[in-house]
Motif scaffolding. Structure first.
Motif, mmCIF file in Angstrom:
data_model
loop_
_atom_site.group_PDB
_atom_site.id
_atom_site.type_symbol
_atom_site.label_atom_id
_atom_site.label_comp_id
_atom_site.label_asym_id
_atom_site.label_seq_id
_atom_site.Cartn_x
_atom_site.Cartn_y
_atom_site.Cartn_z
ATOM 1 N N PRO A 357 41.519 17.850 21.554
ATOM 2 C CA PRO A 357 41.821 18.743 20.540
ATOM 3 C C PRO A 357 42.348 19.739 21.206
ATOM 4 O O PRO A 357 42.658 20.483 22.398
ATOM 5 N N ASP A 396 23.812 26.003 18.430
ATOM 6 C CA ASP A 396 25.171 26.053 17.824
ATOM 7 C C ASP A 396 26.065 25.638 19.032
ATOM 8 O O ASP A 396 27.162 24.935 18.439
ATOM 9 N N ARG A 399 26.237 22.092 18.922
ATOM 10 C CA ARG A 399 27.144 21.389 17.860
ATOM 11 C C ARG A 399 28.439 21.569 18.177
ATOM 12 O O ARG A 399 29.331 20.774 17.681
ATOM 13 N N ARG A 400 29.062 22.862 18.449
ATOM 14 C CA ARG A 400 30.300 22.956 18.710
ATOM 15 C C ARG A 400 31.029 22.303 19.868
ATOM 16 O O ARG A 400 32.438 21.722 19.790
ATOM 17 N N TYR A 402 30.162 19.403 20.803
ATOM 18 C CA TYR A 402 30.254 17.899 20.459
ATOM 19 C C TYR A 402 31.334 17.758 19.394
ATOM 20 O O TYR A 402 31.755 16.547 19.322
ATOM 21 N N GLU A 403 31.489 18.626 18.721
ATOM 22 C CA GLU A 403 32.659 18.567 17.484
ATOM 23 C C GLU A 403 33.828 18.501 18.474
ATOM 24 O O GLU A 403 34.947 17.679 18.146
ATOM 25 N N LEU A 404 34.160 19.236 19.651
ATOM 26 C CA LEU A 404 35.416 19.177 20.789
ATOM 27 C C LEU A 404 35.179 17.592 21.218
ATOM 28 O O LEU A 404 36.436 16.902 21.130
ATOM 29 N N ALA A 406 34.467 15.128 19.842
ATOM 30 C CA ALA A 406 34.652 13.871 18.777
ATOM 31 C C ALA A 406 36.367 13.941 18.897
ATOM 32 O O ALA A 406 36.825 13.093 18.316
ATOM 33 N N GLY A 407 36.994 14.990 19.252
ATOM 34 C CA GLY A 407 38.331 14.994 19.385
ATOM 35 C C GLY A 407 39.047 14.534 20.485
ATOM 36 O O GLY A 407 40.408 14.617 20.483
#
Length: 426
Positions: A357, A396, A399-400, A402-404, A406-407
């Motif tokens: 990402p 929070d 969550r952010r 693990y969003e990274l 995922a990329g």
């Protein structure tokens, strides 16, 4: 000014990333650096690791400040070498770095200066070590007396695990420990109950400034299962370090250590990392000392630090840390380590990282075990990346982060899915 960061892991990427943000810093060199520092236009990799060669290069290129990331150059005396030639460097001398490079030195030091730690014995003879474990029983902790890249500690929950660890460290050296003088030794110590936290401070020989608290996750698998690793993720701040625990850590561990080192004629400068075991009643004991910042704790801590890191480190080289007040982002930062297939015992290298990402101010993928090969970033170590993000509270930030995650894509990628769970439960 020009700054040099010695090392090539995730900790060094985070330090270099923070240093380049300083208005006073015109250029940051990282020796040897990694694939992430190679990709960053604000950083320059330097393919030099030899201590004398680094010093000669720093002299020739007008380096105003050097900061040492990993333990190996410290144990090799890089600080002594730089200082002997009038160069400004932040880190402990070779003698002071024994707090990390020799578990036997460290435990004897703590015992001598009344610093709370687990009861222990030291062995170089495997037969005696095995007999001691049989006598004392499990759970018990076996530590290699030497540098082992964060993998020289086995928390043995059974006698079989303890005996295997002794053989790993004393007989066949499966863990690749760099032995100290006198050959292979182990420290065997009693098992402590409680919750671990990382307590990292800056020292200038006399004064101490505490960094933000953090908590690491050592086990490979979710819910703290599986083998010990160098660290699978971390977050800052750590709720387990209450103001009372913070004060106890400073009064009972950090300050007595700095005073004790000074009294022993080995003043300590640099980062000092105390691994704390915090008992249910809030009492603290020292699990270990490191003479550097932790990895992956550095990544969340650097994301939260709002002070100018270059100014702070300059103060640390001039015995001015008592004049420094650190400013912190009130948000939480959390980092998730992405490890290679086979980590920790036999990590696979050479897998292409096919997706990454884009970094933002509040969400960065720091590189550790990566390198550039034919224009591609490939894996080159056990812990490959650390996806780190800021958020309003631990949930929070988690969550952010693990969003990274995922990329990111590479074959065999393994990571924990519960980094920060203790703080969220609290």
């Amino acid at each position: 000014m020009k700054v040099l960061v010695i090392g090539g892991g995730g900790r060094e990427h985070a330090l270099a990333w923070k240093l380049k943000a300083s208005p006073r810093v015109e250029q940051v060199f990282v020796a040897p650096g990694n694939g992430g520092t190679a990709l960053d236009a604000g950083l320059t990799n330097l393919a030099v690791t030899d201590v004398v060669a680094l010093r000669e290069w720093a002299q020739a290129n007008g380096i105003a400040l050097t900061v040492v990331g990993p333990e190996a150059p410290l144990a090799a005396g890089v600080v002594d070498e730089f200082r002997a030639h009038g160069l400004r460097i932040f880190g402990p001398t070779q003698a002071a770095a024994q707090l990390e490079s020799s578990k036997a030195f460290s435990k004897a030091f703590m015992q001598r200066h009344g610093i709370p730690t687990a009861a222990y014995e030291t062995f170089s003879d495997p037969v005696q070590a095995h007999a001691y474990v049989d006598q004392v029983g499990a759970p018990i902790v076996v530590k290699a007396d030497g540098l082992a890249a964060g993998k020289g500690v086995v928390v043995a929950m059974s006698l079989a695990e303890a005996h295997e660890a002794i053989d790993f460290m004393l007989v066949d050296n499966t863990l690749g420990v760099t032995h100290n003088q006198g050959g292979a030794r182990v420290v065997i110590e009693s098992f402590l109950q409680g919750e671990e936290a990382s307590f990292i401070v800056l020292c200038d020989g006399k004064n101490v400034t505490a960094l933000a608290t953090s908590q690491d996750h050592k086990r490979l698998l979710d819910a703290d299962q599986g083998p010990n690793t160098g660290g699978m993720g971390a977050y800052s701040p750590a709720p387990v370090v209450t103001p009372e625990v913070h004060q106890r850590a400073m009064d009972q561990i950090i300050l007595p250590t700095i005073r004790g080192m000074e009294a022993d004629g080995i003043p300590f400068t640099g980062f000092l990392y105390a691994g704390l075991m915090i008992a249910p009643d809030g009492s603290v004991k020292t699990l270990e000392f490191n003479c550097r910042m932790g990895d992956p704790e550095t990544q969340p801590i650097m994301m939260r630090l709002q002070s100018d890191l270059a100014e702070v480190l300059l103060a640390g080289t001039e015995q001015r840390l008592d004049q420094i007040s650190l400013e912190w982002d009130e948000r939480c930062a959390l980092g998730v380590v992405l490890a290679a297939a086979g980590y920790p015992m036999s990590p696979r290298k050479g897998d292409v990282i096919s997706a990454l990402p884009v970094d933002r101010d509040d969400a960065v993928v720091f590189h550790a075990g990566t390198t550039m090969q034919d224009g591609q970033v490939v894996t080159s170590g056990g812990r490959v990346l650390c996806a780190t993000a800021l958020g309003q509270g631990v949930a929070d930030a988690q969550r952010r982060a693990y969003e990274l995650v995922a990329g990111v894509a590479f074959d065999g990628m393994q990571f924990r899915r519960d980094i920060g769970y203790r703080a969220i439960e609290k």
